[in-house]
Structures are given as C-alpha cells and as structure tokens.
Enzyme design. Structure first.
Site, PDB file in Angstrom:
ATOM      1  N   GLU A   1       0.829   3.835   1.916  1.00  0.00           N
ATOM      2  CA  GLU A   1       1.308   4.177   3.251  1.00  0.00           C
ATOM      3  C   GLU A   1       2.497   3.309   3.654  1.00  0.00           C
ATOM      4  OE1 GLU A   1      -3.286   4.258   3.391  1.00  0.00           O
ATOM      5  OE2 GLU A   1      -1.688   3.305   2.226  1.00  0.00           O
TER       6      GLU A   1
ATOM      7  N   CYS B   1      -2.635  -1.007   7.491  1.00  0.00           N
ATOM      8  CA  CYS B   1      -1.759   0.166   7.455  1.00  0.00           C
ATOM      9  C   CYS B   1      -1.907   1.002   8.715  1.00  0.00           C
ATOM     10  CB  CYS B   1      -2.068   1.019   6.227  1.00  0.00           C
ATOM     11  SG  CYS B   1      -1.471   0.311   4.683  1.00  0.00           S
TER      12      CYS B   1
ATOM     13  N   HIS C   1       0.832  -1.189   0.000  1.00  0.00           N
ATOM     14  CA  HIS C   1       0.000   0.000   0.000  1.00  0.00           C
ATOM     15  C   HIS C   1       0.876   1.252   0.000  1.00  0.00           C
ATOM     16  CE1 HIS C   1      -3.890  -2.093   1.609  1.00  0.00           C
ATOM     17  NE2 HIS C   1      -3.339  -2.717   0.581  1.00  0.00           N
TER      18      HIS C   1
ATOM     19  N   CYS D   1      -6.179   1.584   5.372  1.00  0.00           N
ATOM     20  CA  CYS D   1      -6.892   0.364   5.749  1.00  0.00           C
ATOM     21  C   CYS D   1      -6.489  -0.024   7.173  1.00  0.00           C
ATOM     22  CB  CYS D   1      -6.577  -0.770   4.776  1.00  0.00           C
ATOM     23  SG  CYS D   1      -4.862  -1.359   4.878  1.00  0.00           S
TER      24      CYS D   1
END
Length: 361
Positions: A263, A291, A261, A288
């Site tokens: 992040e 993360c 992801h 999410c």
C-alpha cells in the site's frame, strides 16, 4: 454461457449436467463419438455399457465440434452444457469462445467403480472387478492417446465429487454458484483484485506476498505496489531485512522491519496530487495499522481486500473514523472444490429432490 464438463467414468458429469438443465435452464448438447468406446466404459465381457443419457434427439446432437460450436455461437445468449469433450482437439474448438467454461469432476476410484458396477447391473452386464477397473482407468486418464489428464489440467474449476446423495450434491453446487457471470467476464472488483494478486508476485518480502492497486473513480489504474525493501537496498529475500529473515511472529517487531508495504509503494508511486476523491485501493491483504493511517491521510474513499490480517480490527477502526469504507471481497470459487463440503443447506423446494432419479451418476 457454455459449460463443458470433463472427467473420468462415473465421476459425476451426467448428474452435474442434469443439475444445470433442471435448476438453471441449460440445454444439453451432444457430440457424436467417432472413436471406439474406451475399455473403462465396458463391462467384463467387453460390451459397451450405455451412459444414463445416451439416447438423444437429433436436434441436440452434432457430428463435429465445429458444428456444435456454431450452434452455440448463433444463440450465445442462451445457456448450454455438454459432457462430450473427448480430447484436447475438441476442447480447443470450444475454448475459442469467451463464454465457454471448462469444469472437471473427479471422485475416488472406489466410489466410481461402485457407481459403474450399479450401471452395469442395471443393463444386466457383469462389471469388471476393481483391479481391472483401476487398470482401465489408468489407461483412460494417463495414456498420451486418451489425453483425459490434459483435459482435467485445463479446467478452471475442478470439482471433487464424494457426495452420497443428490440433495447434498445439489446444495454444494448451489453454494458454488456456477452460473455467476463473473466467471465469464470479471467484475471490476475481480479485475482489480486479480491485478493486485499479479503485483504481489513481484514481492521480494520473506514474510508474505502483498500487492495493491490504486484506482481512480473512472476505474483507471493510478498506480500499483508490492511489498519489499526500498529501492537501492538488498532485496528482502536476499537477506536485506533482518526482521523478515527471522522467525518474528506476525505484527511483532514491525518497527525494525525495513520493507515497504504494498500500500505504501502504491501511494508513493501515485503521489498526493494524483489521488482524487473517490479513489479506491485494492489490496490482496487487509492493510495494517500503519498503512491505514496513511490511507486515511491521502483521502482514499474505499479499501477493498481479499485476505485477512491480524490487525484487521485496528485498521477498521482507523479507516472508519476517517470515513474510509473497508470491505472484504470474496470472488467466485475456482480451482479445486470439494463438493462434499457444503457451506449451507439447501431446503427442498416443491419436492424436486424426491422426484430425482437414483443417484448413480
């Protein structure tokens, strides 16, 4: 602030300019028109149909765009508005200044024809029929010489004006907040969120484009990230992640997803030693659950996002328990805005709506 308004005949330029003058203290400026009046602004007999505010004082009228711009530059702290943008050569002059914003306004052609018909009748002139008005309008907007289509394309805010009353129009303009100074110089939130959007353009994930920017407390960028498959692997958009290349619904099958992801990539790029107390993570999409756990672990103080995600509540719970502030950010509206869709009603103040002139634009 210097606002320029362009658009077709009877789209609403004059009304919006008057709104800025009346409600926000703008001064209207005028530019002498050396070119002939376009056919679309003439009656059936080819007579010029005066615009609502055609008679102006010499103090606010200028012979050239450079003269007008010089006047604005000398008093740059004041608020100025003009609807006199004849072509791209005029726009190029105004666009030199960072305080300039271009708005375009449009309306359905039948609506504009009805407004122009009323204007013609007010001056005892016979209006062109709808067919003739459409033909003249096409020349005005799409001919290479007129260049109005080129002007409309360069506007940062494009207004669709289908309002039937001044009260509704003014309420919609209030909601739009045209005088927000962030339109001239973006706030730090806008600036870093735009960087996250830019990072997202590098995403190779098939599901969605996500970007993230990690910022230190001195407002210095520490790292950026976007989502996609790990280094050395085939890109997701080339078939590298089987999960993302199927019809898996959002939030499902994440344990089989091979994509990192945005992040995660930003955190990995920064490394724990570069993340200090007070660091902020900007994401164009809410993190999410997975993360959020990692964000809490590295000591980030705040997460700012723009788009929602299906697991917002879970992320909010995790980050809240860890003492990480989660905030959704909404920048000033840009792009195409339908003025008929008002997000709130504007109450009448001091009866100003009752005293407004007839809504003919």
């Amino acid at each position: 602030m210097f606002i320029g308004i362009c658009g077709g005949i009877c789209a609403g330029k004059d009304t919006i300019a008057k709104y800025l003058v009346r409600e926000h203290g703008f001064t209207r400026l005028y530019l002498s028109r050396n070119a002939p009046t376009p056919p679309v602004e003439r009656s059936a007999s080819d007579a010029h149909v005066p615009a609502p505010d055609e008679t102006t004082s010499s103090k606010s009228k200028f012979h050239t765009a450079d003269d007008l711009l010089a006047h604005v530059t000398a008093s740059w702290q004041q608020r100025w508005v003009t609807t006199d943008i004849w072509d791209e050569s005029v726009l190029d002059v105004y666009d030199r200044r960072p305080a300039f914003i271009l708005l375009s306004v449009d309306a359905p052609i039948t609506t504009r024809w009805e407004r122009f018909r009323v204007r013609c009748e007010r001056h005892s002139l016979t209006p062109p029929d709808l067919t003739e008005f459409v033909l003249r309008n096409d020349v005005h907007i799409y001919s290479h010489e007129a260049g109005l289509a080129y002007l409309l394309n360069r506007a940062s805010i494009r207004l669709l004006n289908t309002s039937t009353s001044l009260e509704a129009l003014y309420s919609s303009l209030d909601d739009l907040d045209l005088t927000n100074e962030e339109r001239l110089r973006p706030s730090w939130d806008v600036y870093f969120m735009q960087l996250s959007d830019l990072a997202a353009q590098r995403s190779n994930c098939m599901k969605r484009r996500v970007g993230a920017v990690l910022v230190g407390k001195e407002r210095r960028v520490i790292s950026t990230g976007y989502n996609g498959t790990p280094r050395g692997m085939k890109n997701c958009n080339h078939g590298g992640c089987p999960r993302c290349n199927t019809a898996a619904r959002a939030g499902a099958g994440l344990d089989t997803c091979l994509c990192l992801h945005a992040e995660e990539n930003a955190l990995l790029e920064a490394g724990r030693e570069r993340i200090r107390d007070g660091s902020i993570l900007y994401c164009n999409t809410c993190p999410c659950l997975t993360c959020s756990v990692k964000i809490a672990q590295v000591g980030i103080s705040e997460v700012i996002y723009s788009q929602q995600y299906s697991l917002d509540r879970s992320a909010e719970r995790i980050l809240g328990e860890a003492g990480v502030k989660l905030r959704q950010f909404s920048p000033p509206k840009e792009g195409l805005v339908d003025l008929a869709v008002a997000t709130k009603s504007k109450a009448q103040t001091n009866g100003h709506v009752d005293q407004l002139e007839k809504f003919t634009l």
